[in-house]
Scaffold this active site. Structure first.
Site, PDB file in Angstrom:
ATOM      1  N   LYS A 183       0.831  -1.203   0.000  1.00  0.00           N
ATOM      2  CA  LYS A 183       0.000   0.000   0.000  1.00  0.00           C
ATOM      3  C   LYS A 183       0.874   1.265   0.000  1.00  0.00           C
ATOM      4  CE  LYS A 183      -4.185  -0.127   1.687  1.00  0.00           C
ATOM      5  NZ  LYS A 183      -5.104  -0.433   0.583  1.00  0.00           N
TER       6      LYS A 183
HETATM    7  N1  PMP Z   1      -6.281  -4.639  -3.738  1.00  0.00           N
HETATM    8  C1  PMP Z   1      -6.006  -3.335  -3.599  1.00  0.00           C
HETATM    9  C2  PMP Z   1      -5.296  -2.629  -4.710  1.00  0.00           C
HETATM   10  C3  PMP Z   1      -6.375  -2.652  -2.426  1.00  0.00           C
HETATM   11  O1  PMP Z   1      -6.109  -1.353  -2.280  1.00  0.00           O
HETATM   12  C4  PMP Z   1      -7.068  -3.353  -1.422  1.00  0.00           C
HETATM   13  C5  PMP Z   1      -7.524  -2.627  -0.177  1.00  0.00           C
HETATM   14  N2  PMP Z   1      -6.532  -2.630   0.806  1.00  0.00           N
HETATM   15  C6  PMP Z   1      -7.317  -4.722  -1.600  1.00  0.00           C
HETATM   16  C7  PMP Z   1      -6.906  -5.340  -2.775  1.00  0.00           C
HETATM   17  C8  PMP Z   1      -7.973  -5.526  -0.524  1.00  0.00           C
HETATM   18  O2  PMP Z   1      -7.074  -5.683   0.557  1.00  0.00           O
HETATM   19  P1  PMP Z   1      -7.588  -5.843   2.050  1.00  0.00           P
HETATM   20  O3  PMP Z   1      -8.534  -6.996   2.043  1.00  0.00           O
HETATM   21  O4  PMP Z   1      -6.350  -6.119   2.824  1.00  0.00           O
HETATM   22  O5  PMP Z   1      -8.255  -4.574   2.430  1.00  0.00           O
END
Ligand code: PMP
Length: 299
Positions: free
Chosen positions: A156
């Site tokens: 992220k």
């Molecule tokens: N892909 C992307 C590009 C994201 O930004 C997110 C959100 N964090 C997700 C997938 C889903 O990840 P998570 O389940 O950890 O929120």
């Protein structure tokens, strides 16, 4: 002062959200040199609890390492609890962000730059809005490619999200809610802020792709649904019985359209939505280790 987020944790102190004192020359503002997380806190019978805080903090740390930042995830975890408490939020989205601040506008990062740590909490509904709950999400295959892991690791990192924003904009301008990233060979990568699953003949499959963010909701659903994990081509996805997305913000969101192919909101998706809600609200005793309780509100 922002009424939804009255207090924010900044560099070790809880302050009101309009007294941060950031300058207009923050390195992170100019180049996206920061890393963030999206975490949720839910009300449970034992008071509010943060879902999978440790996993989110580990991913935050992995992103910080890419940018050469030293962060203290124990301090940031406590900050998340403190800011929820300060804001009296029971059901909230928690946004830690660590970014390079003032010092230089050169492209070297390190000790010459101040590092700022911020943890905010705010009331939240799925960013996919109503669509995620009722109609189901309409997705458009994107003409934009997901930044490959060989260029930027799928973590992220702030700047990388311009990629998601450009792709989402293309999809929403065409009347869809979400974009679906494909790789040049036609394999599914992920959505702009969610991972992708499909159901065929009762088998739940988590789409695997090395360029996709390792989602924490995805990991949770793989374990709840005993899902298989493998690469999936668009052709196979379009032929699925059910398709759904997972993400901290979107939770488990049914997909009812990809380009011109329509899908029903099926029983497996509905069951997993319920199971996930039970889990995050502390109603599945076997999974309470995934919940970090916020200390009881001061009387
Ligand atoms: N892909 C992307 C590009 C994201 O930004 C997110 C959100 N964090 C997700 C997938 C889903 O990840 P998570 O389940 O950890 O929120």
């Amino acid at each position: 002062m922002n009424n939804n987020t009255p207090y924010i944790w900044v560099d070790g102190n809880i302050i009101t959200s309009d007294e941060s004192g950031c300058t207009l020359l923050e390195h992170g503002l100019h180049y996206g040199t920061g890393v963030f997380e999206g975490i949720r806190c839910y009300p449970t019978a034992n008071g509010p609890a943060i879902f999978r805080l440790d996993a989110h903090m580990k991913r935050l740390q992995a992103g910080a390492e890419v940018l050469g930042m030293n962060i203290d995830i124990h301090q940031l975890s406590q900050a998340a609890l403190d800011v929820l408490h300060a804001n009296q939020h029971q059901s909230a989205y928690i946004r830690p962000i660590i970014f390079y601040g003032a010092g230089s506008l050169g492209l070297d990062v390190g000790d010459q730059l101040v590092t700022h740590s911020v943890v905010a909490s705010m009331p939240w509904k799925s960013h996919l809005g109503e669509a995620a709950e009722n109609k189901g999400v309409w997705m458009k295959t994107s003409s934009v490619r997901r930044v490959p892991a060989s260029s930027v690791p799928p973590l992220k990192l702030c700047g990388t999200y311009v990629n998601s924003i450009i792709a989402k904009r293309e999809a929403t301008q065409a009347g869809f809610e979400e974009a679906l990233f494909l790789d040049p060979d036609g394999r599914i990568c992920e959505a702009t802020g969610e991972n992708v699953f499909m159901v065929k003949n009762g088998i739940v499959t988590a789409v695997e792709h090395h360029d996709a963010l390792p989602g924490i909701t995805r990991d949770t659903i793989i374990s709840l649904a005993q899902a298989e994990v493998r690469p999936v081509y668009l052709k196979e996805l379009l032929n699925a019985d059910e398709v759904f997305l997972t993400g901290t913000s979107a939770e488990v969101a049914p997909v009812t359209r990809i380009d011109n192919t329509q899908f029903e909101i099926g029983p497996v998706t509905r069951r997993l939505q319920t199971l996930y809600q039970d889990l995050v609200h502390g109603r599945l005793p076997q999974h309470t280790a995934w919940l970090t309780r916020v200390r009881k509100w001061a009387a």
